[in-house]
Design an enzyme around this catalytic site. Structure first.
Site, PDB file in Angstrom:
ATOM      1  N   ARG A 104       8.763   3.486  11.451  1.00  0.00           N
ATOM      2  CA  ARG A 104       9.839   3.051  10.560  1.00  0.00           C
ATOM      3  C   ARG A 104      11.170   2.854  11.289  1.00  0.00           C
ATOM      4  O   ARG A 104      11.772   3.766  11.832  1.00  0.00           O
ATOM      5  CB  ARG A 104       9.998   4.018   9.384  1.00  0.00           C
ATOM      6  CG  ARG A 104      10.473   5.401   9.730  1.00  0.00           C
ATOM      7  CD  ARG A 104      10.315   6.358   8.564  1.00  0.00           C
ATOM      8  NE  ARG A 104       8.908   6.596   8.266  1.00  0.00           N
ATOM      9  CZ  ARG A 104       8.447   7.721   7.712  1.00  0.00           C
ATOM     10  NH1 ARG A 104       9.256   8.683   7.381  1.00  0.00           N
ATOM     11  NH2 ARG A 104       7.157   7.874   7.471  1.00  0.00           N
ATOM     12  N   ARG A 144      -1.757  12.603  10.060  1.00  0.00           N
ATOM     13  CA  ARG A 144      -0.556  13.387  10.355  1.00  0.00           C
ATOM     14  C   ARG A 144      -0.452  14.591   9.436  1.00  0.00           C
ATOM     15  O   ARG A 144      -0.825  14.530   8.270  1.00  0.00           O
ATOM     16  CB  ARG A 144       0.705  12.522  10.193  1.00  0.00           C
ATOM     17  CG  ARG A 144       0.775  11.465  11.253  1.00  0.00           C
ATOM     18  CD  ARG A 144       2.167  10.910  11.444  1.00  0.00           C
ATOM     19  NE  ARG A 144       2.118  10.027  12.608  1.00  0.00           N
ATOM     20  CZ  ARG A 144       2.540   8.784  12.630  1.00  0.00           C
ATOM     21  NH1 ARG A 144       3.081   8.259  11.557  1.00  0.00           N
ATOM     22  NH2 ARG A 144       2.430   8.061  13.729  1.00  0.00           N
ATOM     23  N   SER A 168       6.008   7.851  12.665  1.00  0.00           N
ATOM     24  CA  SER A 168       5.937   6.528  12.074  1.00  0.00           C
ATOM     25  C   SER A 168       6.784   5.511  12.820  1.00  0.00           C
ATOM     26  O   SER A 168       7.744   5.848  13.510  1.00  0.00           O
ATOM     27  CB  SER A 168       6.401   6.615  10.614  1.00  0.00           C
ATOM     28  OG  SER A 168       6.622   5.339  10.078  1.00  0.00           O
ATOM     29  N   ASP A 223       3.726  -0.723  11.407  1.00  0.00           N
ATOM     30  CA  ASP A 223       3.249   0.597  11.017  1.00  0.00           C
ATOM     31  C   ASP A 223       2.631   1.224  12.262  1.00  0.00           C
ATOM     32  O   ASP A 223       1.929   0.542  13.029  1.00  0.00           O
ATOM     33  CB  ASP A 223       2.205   0.502   9.897  1.00  0.00           C
ATOM     34  CG  ASP A 223       1.871   1.870   9.321  1.00  0.00           C
ATOM     35  OD1 ASP A 223       2.398   2.199   8.239  1.00  0.00           O
ATOM     36  OD2 ASP A 223       1.104   2.618   9.956  1.00  0.00           O
ATOM     37  N   ASP A 277       0.794  -1.236   0.000  1.00  0.00           N
ATOM     38  CA  ASP A 277       0.000   0.000   0.000  1.00  0.00           C
ATOM     39  C   ASP A 277       0.823   1.282   0.000  1.00  0.00           C
ATOM     40  O   ASP A 277       0.312   2.353  -0.310  1.00  0.00           O
ATOM     41  CB  ASP A 277      -0.930   0.023   1.227  1.00  0.00           C
ATOM     42  CG  ASP A 277      -0.172   0.003   2.550  1.00  0.00           C
ATOM     43  OD1 ASP A 277       1.073  -0.092   2.539  1.00  0.00           O
ATOM     44  OD2 ASP A 277      -0.827   0.069   3.609  1.00  0.00           O
TER      45      ASP A 277
END
Length: 755
Positions: free
Chosen positions: A645, A448, A643, A160, A95
């Site tokens: 990440r 965000r 995030s 995520d 996605d």
């Protein structure tokens, strides 16, 4: 279709025993959050009560979900773990890599071509290790999970930060880095500090323009971007039971913006209706057999102050629509005060683009409420004044709303339907603009709105609201317009007002889809070969990080002293950099390029102490690494916000940064640093931040006796020959210290699997 039904049956079969043990161990009534956590202890039945905010606890999550950008690094790590198959049900969702530029069909076709190497890698890894694969175009991970995998009382981790979306169906769903996902997929316990609990009591019922989105916009204003750190937010009350399951998902999704570990609602009639509406009647039937366990004890909700660390109460009947921003998701404005704020702050009043959808607000209910406003633009003869984009959350929703005519309504009023993907929400947006640096305003129904997040322009003032408020603003084209009270002049010169939006929670004719986009893994993955081209610029097999040398860390150079907000977007930008998420060395060229240097006020400009010249952060750090010189990064409050990440932790580790010293960390980022064997420490006295000078040589002492709860010492050797030293704190427990010593948690996993 109900996935993993046997696993869910096993979870529910042990619920009563697990919760009885938890009540005995704690000696009290339990919140919903506590029930789920104690029911998922890796040790089995609880034998003790755990202290909130203090005790580290090992859990056994039921499943793992990964999106394509983070899945690359997670699976590259898992490939080193030595397992033939994942130990728990796991999925990959494509996605993040689809750029929004023209429209759904064209953008998806381009993405499949441009990202073929990555998609093929993810598909083959999924085949080999027994992972469900959701193809590009299938939808956004969190919407797809809510529709297919979330179940009341379950526990999930996802790579995520908006994984908490599944809390809308009563699941403890927590965003993590890929190393955490690797642990769980490898069958190891997953560690989390037992969270504090924030209770939000909802009374009354929504009406008019107010929506579930406004609940979390208000909560964000109350708690701020770090007020939920280390806590799970549990919503309850008759107001909670009145909200749709997808509305609850919206609230839980954006709970990531207050730093919460996750957010959750109890199982109720709305949850059951959604399960049945998404063809999971078997799960609804199973949940009904343990229904009393899938909500907090009545005694808890009767006296919440005795059971939660903090309690907030919101009357939905009095709730006013809100608009949050710009530049931070916790700057909350009631719609009645927003126009005044726009004028007084000099924010651009002209709205250039409105964007609805994303993982936060792309349900059938969201689309129908927005479409009811769009229909009025057509029927009231109003011209749409701003660009308008619509991002469906999944192919299931997209197909159904197209069947029911809602996409046609949006297109009739000038909207552009984008692919079922993250797109503009994460910076995957080729924005149409004549000046990419102009001061301007956009409004979204996303989660965000950090500077540069959507379009890379630091002068874009991004605001966040519900989809229906966004749609009304798009038609007006003016941020000082209040759709609840103000009128617009239509094409015939008449003054017209909007009627209240109307929505439908679940499609009257049921959901429909031709191809949801799911690909099951191979029956036997042992024969599947996963190839990574050594010459690839997008994929790179990982090399283990080096173990700690066993000494104090001395002679460090200051790479950057970051000033103010430093999110994971600042540390490792998304947007065009997403294409390198599977190639650690290449993506490291974006390390900290968004952080503001305290000493010159500029981004991506730091002093190289070897040359005396200013240059980009990554190039400076590569020079230090080439000369075998370690460095340190210094930061402000809530460092690593945003995030999940883990690239923001892996890039400094890869390039030779030895420590991150900040006033405070965001939860996921601090964990990611620990997992990668990085030293993450905090000032004992935040004023010591001011002592750090640009030319300092820095030592970190006390590592040879590194122990839980024991402070370390930082010594600053200033260029004038003077010194400063001060204590610093850490939150490492005994196991995490072993990660540090080994050079990362994965090195320990690899050893365990080999033995």
């Amino acid at each position: 279709m109900a996935f993993d039904l046997d696993m869910i049956k096993k979870v529910y079969a042990r619920y009563s025993t697990r919760i009885d043990a938890a009540r005995k161990a704690t000696g009290k009534h339990l919140t919903l959050t506590e029930k789920i956590l104690y029911a998922h202890l890796s040790e089995g039945d609880a034998k003790q009560a755990y202290a909130r905010g203090t005790d580290y606890v090992d859990f056994a999550p039921d499943r793992v979900a990964m999106q394509d950008a983070t899945a690359q690094m997670a699976l590259l790590q898992f490939m080193q773990a030595g397992r033939p198959q994942v130990a728990v049900p796991s999925t990959v969702h494509c996605d993040h890599l689809i750029q929004a530029k023209i429209g759904a069909d064209a953008d998806l076709t381009t993405a499949k071509d441009v990202n073929k190497e990555v998609y093929d890698f993810l598909a083959s890894v999924s085949d080999k290790y027994g992972i469900g694969f959701w193809k590009p175009g299938a939808g956004i991970i969190h919407q797809v999970v809510l529709e297919n995998y979330a179940f009341p009382g379950g526990m999930m981790i996802g790579t995520d930060s908006h994984t908490p979306n599944a809390g809308g169906l009563g699941m403890v769903a927590i965003g993590v880095g890929g190393a955490d996902a690797c642990d769980v997929m490898a069958g190891l316990p997953w560690e989390l500090k037992f969270p504090k609990l924030i209770g939000v009591k909802l009374t009354g019922k929504l009406s008019g323009w107010a929506s579930a989105k406004d609940v979390i916009l208000v909560v964000a204003g109350i708690l701020t971007v770090k007020g939920g750190t280390g806590a799970i937010v549990e919503y309850f009350g008759e107001g909670a039971e009145s909200l749709s399951a997808t509305g609850k998902g919206t609230i839980c999704n954006m709970g990531a913006e207050i730093g919460a570990t996750t957010s959750i609602f109890g199982y109720d009639a709305k949850s059951e209706a959604y399960l049945r509406g998404t063809e999971r009647a078997e799960i609804a039937d199973l949940a009904n057999t343990v229904k009393h366990h899938l909500t907090g004890d009545p005694e808890v909700y009767a006296n919440p102050a005795a059971y939660f660390d903090q309690v907030i109460e919101i009357n939905l009947s009095e709730l006013e629509p809100h608009v949050n921003g710009p530049f931070t998701p916790d700057l909350a404005w009631p719609i009645s005060k927003f126009a005044k704020a726009v004028r007084e702050n000099g924010w651009p009043t002209k709205l250039e683009v409105g964007l609805i959808g994303s993982c936060t607000n792309s349900s059938y209910e969201d689309i129908t409420r927005s479409a009811s406003i769009a229909e009025q633009a057509i029927s009231k003869n109003l011209k749409t004044a701003a660009e308008f984009t619509i991002t469906p959350g999944s192919e299931l929703v997209r197909y159904t709303v197209e069947r029911d005519g809602y996409l046609g309504t949006f297109e009739s009023m000038g909207g552009v339907v984008l692919a079922n993907a993250c797109g503009p929400c994460i910076g995957q947006w080729a924005r149409h603009t004549d000046d990419p640096t102009r001061k301007n305003s956009i409004i979204t129904s996303f989660n965000r709105n950090f500077a540069k997040r959507q379009d890379g322009n630091p002068n874009t003032h991004a605001f966040v609201a519900s989809p229906e408020i966004v749609t009304a603003f798009v038609i007006a084209g003016d941020l000082t317009f209040n759709p609840l009270t103000d009128s617009l002049i239509n094409n015939a010169g008449e003054s017209v007002k909007f009627d209240e939006p109307k929505g439908i929670e679940l499609p009257i004719k049921g959901f429909a889809v031709e191809d949801a986009g799911y690909q099951a893994p191979a029956e036997d993955g042992s024969k599947v070969e996963v190839k990574v081209d050594p010459a690839s610029s997008r994929l790179q097999l990982l090399e283990p990080f080096k173990a700690w040398e066993g000494t104090n860390i001395t002679g460090l150079r200051l790479l950057i002293k970051a000033k103010g907000k430093c999110t994971t977007d600042h540390i490792s930008m998304a947007g065009p950099w997403l294409k390198f998420r599977g190639h650690l060395d290449n993506i490291s060229n974006n390390m900290l390029i968004g952080a503001i240097n305290y000493f010159n006020g500029n981004a991506d400009s730091v002093k190289n102490e070897l040359t005396g010249e200013y240059g980009p952060v990554p190039a400076t750090q590569r020079d230090y690494k080439a000369h075998n010189i370690g460095s340190i990064v210094v930061g402000d409050e809530n460092y690593g916000e945003g995030s999940s990440r883990e690239h923001a932790a892996m890039e400094p580790r890869h390039l030779g940064v030895r420590a991150i010293l900040v006033k405070s960390f965001a939860r996921i980022h601090e964990t990611n640093l620990k997992k990668q064997g990085m030293l993450g420490i905090t000032f004992a006295d935040s004023n010591d931040y001011d002592k750090i000078q640009e030319d300092d040589i820095i030592d970190i002492l006390g590592l040879t006796t590194f122990a839980p709860g024991q402070q370390l010492t930082v010594v600053l050797h200033h260029s004038d020959g003077s010194q400063d030293s001060f204590p610093v704190n850490h939150t490492y427990n005994a196991q995490q210290i072993e990660w540090f010593k080994a050079g990362g948690a994965l090195n320990i996993i690899r050893r365990q699997m080999a033995s």
